[in-house]
Scaffold this motif. Sequence first.
Motif, PDB file in Angstrom:
ATOM      1  N   GLU A  39      -7.366  -0.949  -3.690  1.00 58.52           N
ATOM      2  CA  GLU A  39      -6.304   0.066  -3.802  1.00 58.52           C
ATOM      3  C   GLU A  39      -4.928  -0.594  -4.014  1.00 58.52           C
ATOM      4  O   GLU A  39      -4.117  -0.117  -4.812  1.00 58.52           O
ATOM      5  N   ALA A  40      -4.694  -1.701  -3.300  1.00 55.60           N
ATOM      6  CA  ALA A  40      -3.409  -2.399  -3.469  1.00 55.60           C
ATOM      7  C   ALA A  40      -3.280  -2.922  -4.905  1.00 55.60           C
ATOM      8  O   ALA A  40      -2.219  -2.805  -5.526  1.00 55.60           O
ATOM      9  N   CYS A  41      -4.373  -3.476  -5.447  1.00 57.53           N
ATOM     10  CA  CYS A  41      -4.330  -3.950  -6.847  1.00 57.53           C
ATOM     11  C   CYS A  41      -4.039  -2.770  -7.780  1.00 57.53           C
ATOM     12  O   CYS A  41      -3.244  -2.890  -8.720  1.00 57.53           O
ATOM     13  N   GLU A  42      -4.672  -1.640  -7.521  1.00 52.19           N
ATOM     14  CA  GLU A  42      -4.458  -0.460  -8.375  1.00 52.19           C
ATOM     15  C   GLU A  42      -3.002  -0.007  -8.331  1.00 52.19           C
ATOM     16  O   GLU A  42      -2.430   0.375  -9.344  1.00 52.19           O
ATOM     17  N   MET A  43      -2.403  -0.076  -7.141  1.00 52.67           N
ATOM     18  CA  MET A  43      -0.994   0.340  -7.036  1.00 52.67           C
ATOM     19  C   MET A  43      -0.091  -0.580  -7.849  1.00 52.67           C
ATOM     20  O   MET A  43       0.863  -0.142  -8.473  1.00 52.67           O
ATOM     21  N   ARG A  74       3.392   3.482  -2.195  1.00 55.10           N
ATOM     22  CA  ARG A  74       3.878   3.665  -3.570  1.00 55.10           C
ATOM     23  C   ARG A  74       5.401   3.520  -3.668  1.00 55.10           C
ATOM     24  O   ARG A  74       5.936   2.988  -4.644  1.00 55.10           O
ATOM     25  N   LEU A  96       0.818  -1.220   0.000  1.00 56.15           N
ATOM     26  CA  LEU A  96       0.000   0.000   0.000  1.00 56.15           C
ATOM     27  C   LEU A  96       0.849   1.266   0.000  1.00 56.15           C
ATOM     28  O   LEU A  96       0.319   2.368   0.134  1.00 56.15           O
ATOM     29  N   SER A 149     -11.178  -2.977   2.954  1.00 56.92           N
ATOM     30  CA  SER A 149     -11.338  -1.607   2.445  1.00 56.92           C
ATOM     31  C   SER A 149     -10.110  -1.116   1.667  1.00 56.92           C
ATOM     32  O   SER A 149     -10.187  -0.118   0.980  1.00 56.92           O
ATOM     33  N   ARG A 150      -8.981  -1.845   1.773  1.00 55.60           N
ATOM     34  CA  ARG A 150      -7.768  -1.393   1.077  1.00 55.60           C
ATOM     35  C   ARG A 150      -7.331  -2.352  -0.028  1.00 55.60           C
ATOM     36  O   ARG A 150      -6.292  -2.152  -0.666  1.00 55.60           O
ATOM     37  N   GLN A 151      -8.105  -3.405  -0.254  1.00 51.27           N
ATOM     38  CA  GLN A 151      -7.633  -4.445  -1.181  1.00 51.27           C
ATOM     39  C   GLN A 151      -7.630  -3.972  -2.639  1.00 51.27           C
ATOM     40  O   GLN A 151      -6.670  -4.220  -3.371  1.00 51.27           O
TER      41      GLN A 151
END
Length: 243
Positions: free
Chosen positions: A148-152, A117, A115, A144-146
């Motif tokens: 976002e991690a894929c997007e990163m 960058r 998470l 709630s952060r999963q």
Amino acid sequence: MAHNLIEGQRRSFDSLVERGVYDADFDHAPAAKTFVANVLGEVRQQLPWKKPLTVLDCGCGTGAWLTFLHAQLSLVGFNPLRLCGFDLSYRMVEVAREKLQGLALPDDLRTGNVLDRQSYAFEGLSVGFDLIFTYDVIQQLPRSRQAEACEMMIAALAPQGMALIFDNDSATRFGRRMALRKFLTRYCGLRLVPRYYCNASYPPLERFRRQFDRTPPMRARIMARADGSKRAMIVDCRGDAGQ
Ligand SMILES: C[S@@+](CC[C@H](N)C(=O)[O-])C[C@H]1O[C@@H](n2cnc3c(N)ncnc32)[C@H](O)[C@@H]1O
């Protein structure tokens, strides 16, 4: 991700190494390796023929998958490879450095957080990675952060690059059965799964796939293991992940 959650995960995986659950001899089961090999077989034609092909394993653990990726990709002509990895647990990174001696530079294996960058920035690789791989790491994050991690991970791809996100899908029959087993282990004192499994929340992978697929030029598809347990979400930004 809250600091105490990160610290809890780090301590938990450090202690698995200290207790000998994971060491440099750790390897994945044949069925898991067969599935990863099948997915690689499906996507390898779409990987860029670059020298070196750059590979990042996010949450690389002991380095077992980087070793396997090296073997599989070398076999079909991707050589040389630059293998990079990061993991929250320093103990895991130590094991990965031992396991990958001669295959990866020690500085290319280090601590990091999916998470964060900064964790995706490696010396000389400002354009990003050709192949980003992760296995059973998204499930370690709060729901709630999963996404976002894929997007990163996807944001850290080089042009023509591809992300392979392996995990279990919470919405499958297997995902629901495991959720029940984890619940009974955690709250009813039944030992149906190892205790540390209970920290994992399987992601809704099919929902993520639809979300990414609706965002051009990204394309996403899912491959399922024959027994229905594991899934691989394959994402690229060229519009041909589904071909
Ligand atoms: C189930 S293990 C899988 C390890 C490896 N991917 C494999 O399949 O062999 C989960 C790994 O994710 C790492 N991890 C957990 N949360 C993480 C985070 N936020 N960022 C990076 N790694 C994380 C743990 O330290 C652990 O090594």
